[in-house]
Each structure stands twice: as structure tokens, then as C-alpha cells.
Scaffold this motif. Sequence first.
Motif, PDB file in Angstrom:
ATOM      1  N   PHE A 104      29.674  44.572  52.017  1.00  0.00           N
ATOM      2  CA  PHE A 104      28.232  44.580  51.734  1.00  0.00           C
ATOM      3  C   PHE A 104      27.489  43.482  52.493  1.00  0.00           C
ATOM      4  N   ARG A 105      28.200  42.489  53.038  1.00  0.00           N
ATOM      5  CA  ARG A 105      27.527  41.455  53.837  1.00  0.00           C
ATOM      6  C   ARG A 105      27.331  41.885  55.287  1.00  0.00           C
ATOM      7  N   LEU A 106      28.025  42.915  55.709  1.00  0.00           N
ATOM      8  CA  LEU A 106      28.006  43.310  57.119  1.00  0.00           C
ATOM      9  C   LEU A 106      26.611  43.662  57.636  1.00  0.00           C
ATOM     10  N   PRO A 107      25.764  44.386  56.884  1.00  0.00           N
ATOM     11  CA  PRO A 107      24.411  44.637  57.406  1.00  0.00           C
ATOM     12  C   PRO A 107      23.639  43.352  57.702  1.00  0.00           C
ATOM     13  N   SER A 108      23.827  42.320  56.886  1.00  0.00           N
ATOM     14  CA  SER A 108      23.157  41.043  57.142  1.00  0.00           C
ATOM     15  C   SER A 108      23.691  40.393  58.411  1.00  0.00           C
ATOM     16  N   VAL A 109      24.991  40.549  58.664  1.00  0.00           N
ATOM     17  CA  VAL A 109      25.578  40.041  59.914  1.00  0.00           C
ATOM     18  C   VAL A 109      24.912  40.712  61.112  1.00  0.00           C
ATOM     19  N   LEU A 110      24.798  42.030  61.046  1.00  0.00           N
ATOM     20  CA  LEU A 110      24.201  42.782  62.153  1.00  0.00           C
ATOM     21  C   LEU A 110      22.741  42.383  62.351  1.00  0.00           C
ATOM     22  N   MET A 111      21.972  42.332  61.271  1.00  0.00           N
ATOM     23  CA  MET A 111      20.554  41.969  61.395  1.00  0.00           C
ATOM     24  C   MET A 111      20.389  40.529  61.880  1.00  0.00           C
ATOM     25  N   GLY A 112      21.198  39.621  61.337  1.00  0.00           N
ATOM     26  CA  GLY A 112      21.113  38.227  61.761  1.00  0.00           C
ATOM     27  C   GLY A 112      21.445  38.056  63.229  1.00  0.00           C
ATOM     28  N   SER A 113      22.403  38.831  63.725  1.00  0.00           N
ATOM     29  CA  SER A 113      22.771  38.745  65.148  1.00  0.00           C
ATOM     30  C   SER A 113      21.676  39.333  66.031  1.00  0.00           C
ATOM     31  N   LEU A 114      21.118  40.460  65.616  1.00  0.00           N
ATOM     32  CA  LEU A 114      20.053  41.078  66.403  1.00  0.00           C
ATOM     33  C   LEU A 114      18.808  40.197  66.476  1.00  0.00           C
ATOM     34  N   MET A 115      18.608  39.359  65.450  1.00  0.00           N
ATOM     35  CA  MET A 115      17.441  38.479  65.471  1.00  0.00           C
ATOM     36  C   MET A 115      17.522  37.449  66.592  1.00  0.00           C
ATOM     37  N   ILE A 116      18.725  37.170  67.081  1.00  0.00           N
ATOM     38  CA  ILE A 116      18.876  36.288  68.245  1.00  0.00           C
ATOM     39  C   ILE A 116      18.215  36.938  69.460  1.00  0.00           C
ATOM     40  N   LEU A 117      18.497  38.234  69.656  1.00  0.00           N
ATOM     41  CA  LEU A 117      17.906  38.963  70.781  1.00  0.00           C
ATOM     42  C   LEU A 117      16.403  39.112  70.607  1.00  0.00           C
ATOM     43  N   LEU A 118      15.966  39.384  69.377  1.00  0.00           N
ATOM     44  CA  LEU A 118      14.538  39.560  69.126  1.00  0.00           C
ATOM     45  C   LEU A 118      13.764  38.267  69.381  1.00  0.00           C
ATOM     46  N   THR A 119      14.309  37.153  68.917  1.00  0.00           N
ATOM     47  CA  THR A 119      13.649  35.866  69.136  1.00  0.00           C
ATOM     48  C   THR A 119      13.543  35.566  70.626  1.00  0.00           C
ATOM     49  N   TYR A 120      14.615  35.838  71.348  1.00  0.00           N
ATOM     50  CA  TYR A 120      14.611  35.626  72.796  1.00  0.00           C
ATOM     51  C   TYR A 120      13.524  36.473  73.462  1.00  0.00           C
ATOM     52  N   ARG A 121      13.449  37.739  73.076  1.00  0.00           N
ATOM     53  CA  ARG A 121      12.487  38.651  73.715  1.00  0.00           C
ATOM     54  C   ARG A 121      11.047  38.251  73.404  1.00  0.00           C
ATOM     55  N   ILE A 122      10.754  37.877  72.169  1.00  0.00           N
ATOM     56  CA  ILE A 122       9.400  37.455  71.814  1.00  0.00           C
ATOM     57  C   ILE A 122       9.027  36.184  72.581  1.00  0.00           C
ATOM     58  N   ALA A 123       9.964  35.241  72.647  1.00  0.00           N
ATOM     59  CA  ALA A 123       9.710  34.013  73.409  1.00  0.00           C
ATOM     60  C   ALA A 123       9.510  34.322  74.894  1.00  0.00           C
ATOM     61  N   TRP A 124      10.255  35.275  75.404  1.00  0.00           N
ATOM     62  CA  TRP A 124      10.147  35.685  76.806  1.00  0.00           C
ATOM     63  C   TRP A 124       8.754  36.253  77.093  1.00  0.00           C
ATOM     64  N   LEU A 125       8.262  37.090  76.178  1.00  0.00           N
ATOM     65  CA  LEU A 125       6.939  37.684  76.360  1.00  0.00           C
ATOM     66  C   LEU A 125       5.831  36.657  76.139  1.00  0.00           C
ATOM     67  N   LEU A 126       6.027  35.750  75.186  1.00  0.00           N
ATOM     68  CA  LEU A 126       5.031  34.711  74.920  1.00  0.00           C
ATOM     69  C   LEU A 126       4.910  33.753  76.105  1.00  0.00           C
ATOM     70  N   SER A 127       6.043  33.386  76.678  1.00  0.00           N
ATOM     71  CA  SER A 127       6.060  32.376  77.746  1.00  0.00           C
ATOM     72  C   SER A 127       5.919  32.974  79.133  1.00  0.00           C
ATOM     73  N   ASN A 128       5.627  34.307  79.175  1.00  0.00           N
ATOM     74  CA  ASN A 128       5.531  34.988  80.473  1.00  0.00           C
ATOM     75  C   ASN A 128       6.801  34.803  81.301  1.00  0.00           C
ATOM     76  N   GLN A 129       7.914  35.156  80.660  1.00  0.00           N
ATOM     77  CA  GLN A 129       9.222  35.206  81.309  1.00  0.00           C
ATOM     78  C   GLN A 129       9.758  33.831  81.686  1.00  0.00           C
TER      79      GLN A 129
END
Length: 494
Positions: A104-129
Motif C-alpha cells: 500500500f506504500r508503493l503508490p506513494s513511492v511512485l508519486m514521490g519519485s515522479l515529483m522529482i521530474l515534475l519539480t525539475y520541469r517546472i524549474a526548467w520552464l520558470l528559469s527558461n531552460q
Amino acid sequence: MISSIRNYIRNHPWIFLLFIIGSVIRLFMAAADPFLHPWDERFHALVARNMMEHPFQPMLLLNPVLPYDYTHWWSNYIWVHKQPLFMWQMAMSMKVFGISEFGFRLPSVLMGSLMILLTYRIAWLLSNQHQRISILAAVMMTFSCFQIRSIAGIQTTDHNDIAHQFYILCSLWAFAEYLRKPTIKWAFWIGCFAGAAILNKWLTGLVVFLGWTFLAGLFKEFRTKKSLLHYSWALLICVLVFLPWQIYIHTAFPKEAAHELAYNTQHLSKALEGHSGPWYYYLNLFDPYFGYFLYWLILPGMLFTLKDKYLNTKLSRALTINFLFTFFFFSFIVQTKMESFFFFVAPIGFIYIAVTIDKIIHFERFKYLFPLTVIVVALMVANIQFYTDYFSKENTERNKRIANARIYKDLSKYIDPDTRVVINMNSHDDKNVMFYNPSITAYHWWPSEAELQQLLSQKIKIAAFRDHDQYVLPDYVRNYPYLQIIEVNIYSFE
């Protein structure tokens, strides 16, 4: 599709390395504790297990034997105290990977890991690459001790807040992509993710619309017919995602749903269940949220993103209003204070910290300065002291919970096969017992004399754990003719 993913990995190798590292850490922590954590994981896990067979009838007690009060969320039958999406995810995971703590913890593992990619992408778009800013923000998300503790179930409200944070971050990412390319497709995804965030926690999932509305007040381009259509479309999709469940529970479980709606509203005006604190309650938590001393860099980073013409000023203004409104809302308006309430906007704080670090350190001057900075930032966010203390042999509470869980899992060895009720375990450990033994109805207290007479009339067998500390069976329970004492000792907790 595959070639575009391959090209993205080739151009952004460090973020995928961080994703792998973050996933390994989260997988390890999800598998580390073979027991249910007290607040609030065991409630979520038990309801999720019952949802495996009854997805649209959320139940805490699968077979209530004793009378219950539907206004007591910690001991009732129908459980609409939380929105269902994260528990559906937990139930589905256990269907696929088996009924276990890791399952039952596995979905949180997946979401927590994907948030690394999401944070990177938002920062990439905010900072103009700007890759350094994006990597630093992703590093903080990768090693965020507060988030990892929530994924492991250690942190209060655990998987509920991880799912809420994930879907809010997804909505902010979709909005960032919408600002880059304003199409109705991205408006659709903004609405989907915002609705899913509400379906995990409640109306704070609408935070993405706050930033969008703020931009509409500042820029005419967000008030054109096309832009307003996109906004309305996203809001409609959001409502279509979360509203059906609200209609359903108010129809199927009207008393419980009405009570929980009123109870949730009281968070604004009352410090419920003793969860009070001063206005600076969340400021005091910025250390564990953002890493030792790093939180001082949030405000400068916020100002840099607003003033720097080379950054995405529209996105920075939207994120800033989201971050500041959330802080002031929970600090000054909401009277109930809980550790995780503010943390869902922490990724925005990580981005601000990354911007400040990049502004004050001139990495071009020294070849190895940026890798060294990454290591220092990771250590400041990771809180190594927590892991050494938590996994220490001297952590007696963890050792006791592991020992108790072994007994609860092997309960069938100690009780008669037709026993239906088990009593007299630690406070709320009845949820642990029922998670591991779905045929048992457990109560950490004992029945009243009148309730016991009702059980007697039905000849219901009861098993009770031995007396331990404050948990001493009264004589009228000891004299119950269908009582079996479980001949094993369990540890007590304060």
C-alpha cells in the motif's frame, strides 16, 4: 514517442540519475518498516484494504459488532473522513502486489519519485531552460526528508498528503506547460489534476486556479475570449472529477457525509483535536521542510524570479501568489495546525532556493563548485541524523512496534478459529489487528457490561490480550464465559 523520450534523457541525464536515486531511497523506506504507523497510516491502510472488495463503500470496521458513533472518525463504520482517491490507489496496488505494508506504500513511492521530474520541469520552464537551477531544485526534492518520511508512513497524514502534493504539483506543471503553449489540451489536464487533488484532500487542490486568476487580473492576454474559455473548461473538468463522489456519499451515506463536511469546515474556526499553534507555526517547520538554513533563501529567490527579465515572469508570479497565499491562509486563517498542511507547496520553495543559490554563487569560476554545492544542498535537505536515529538499535519504539506487528500477523496461532472479536490492545492498534486479520473485528478498549450481555446472547467468542500497563481488564469482562486470554505479551505505548 520513444525517440523523443530517448532524446530528452540524452539532453537531461542528471535528472534521470536523480530520479533513480530518489526512487531507490523511497523504495527502501517503503519496505523498511514491517508495521503500520500510528498516525494516520493504519487508518488509511485499513480502509484501503476494505476498499479492495468494496471500492464505493469506504469502511473502517468491516463487520462492526459493537455499537459505534458515526461522528467518531477514529472508530466508526462508514469512513468518509478523507477523500478516496489515494486509498483507491493503495487498494489497487495491494490487488496487484499483495497485501502488505510495502504494497500500500508503493503508490506513494511512485508519486514521490515522479515529483522529482515534475519539480525539475517546472524549474526548467520558470528559469527558461537554466539547467543548474532545475537540477538544484530536483536535488532538494530527491532528498527531501520530510517527503520521504511521509512516503514511509512515519509522518502524520502520510499517503494522503503525498497524493495531494503530487496532483497539485501535476496541476502546476500542466499550468506551466499551458503558459508555454496555451492550448485547450493543457487546460484539460490542469482541470483533471486539480480535480484529482481535491479528490485526495479537499479544496486546497484548487490552488492552481488562484495563480491563473491572479494572472488574469494582471495581463489582458488572460482575459481574451479564448483564454477565458480555456479557464472555464479547466474549471469544468475539475468539477466533473471531484463532484460525483461528493454527490454519491451525500446520497449513500448522508449522515456521515454531512458530519464530515461540517467537521472539515470547523478547521477554519477551531483548533480541532488539540492541533493548535501560533501564527508562526509553519515558519518553525521550515527547517524540516526545506533543509537546515536553506529556507532563508526562499524570499530572495522569490524576489529574483519576479524581477529577473530572463526568467518566466508570468509563471513566477503565479507560483509566488500560490506559495504566499497558502502560507498566509494556513498561518492566519486556518486555526487547526498540522505539520503537513503547508508542505504541498514545498516544491515551489525548492525552486526559489535553487534560484537564490545560482544567483549568489558564480559556478563558472570554479569547475567543481557546482557538484560540491549539489552535495552540500542534498545533505542539508536529507537530514541524515533522522535516519541514524530512526534505524538505531536504541530506537525502542520502532523495535516494539515490529514485535507487536509480528504478534498481530500471527494472531491465528493464539486464538480459537471461530473467534470473531479481539480486545485490549494498545490505543488504536485495533486497526493493525484488523488489517492483518480481516475476519476479526478488533477494539482496543473493552465492551460495557450491557454490550457484553448482547454478545453473550449471541454466544460470540472474544479473545483479549493480557493486561499491560493501563490496559487492565475489568472483572465483568474476565467473567465472560466465552472469553479467551491471548497468552502472549504485547508492548505498550504512552
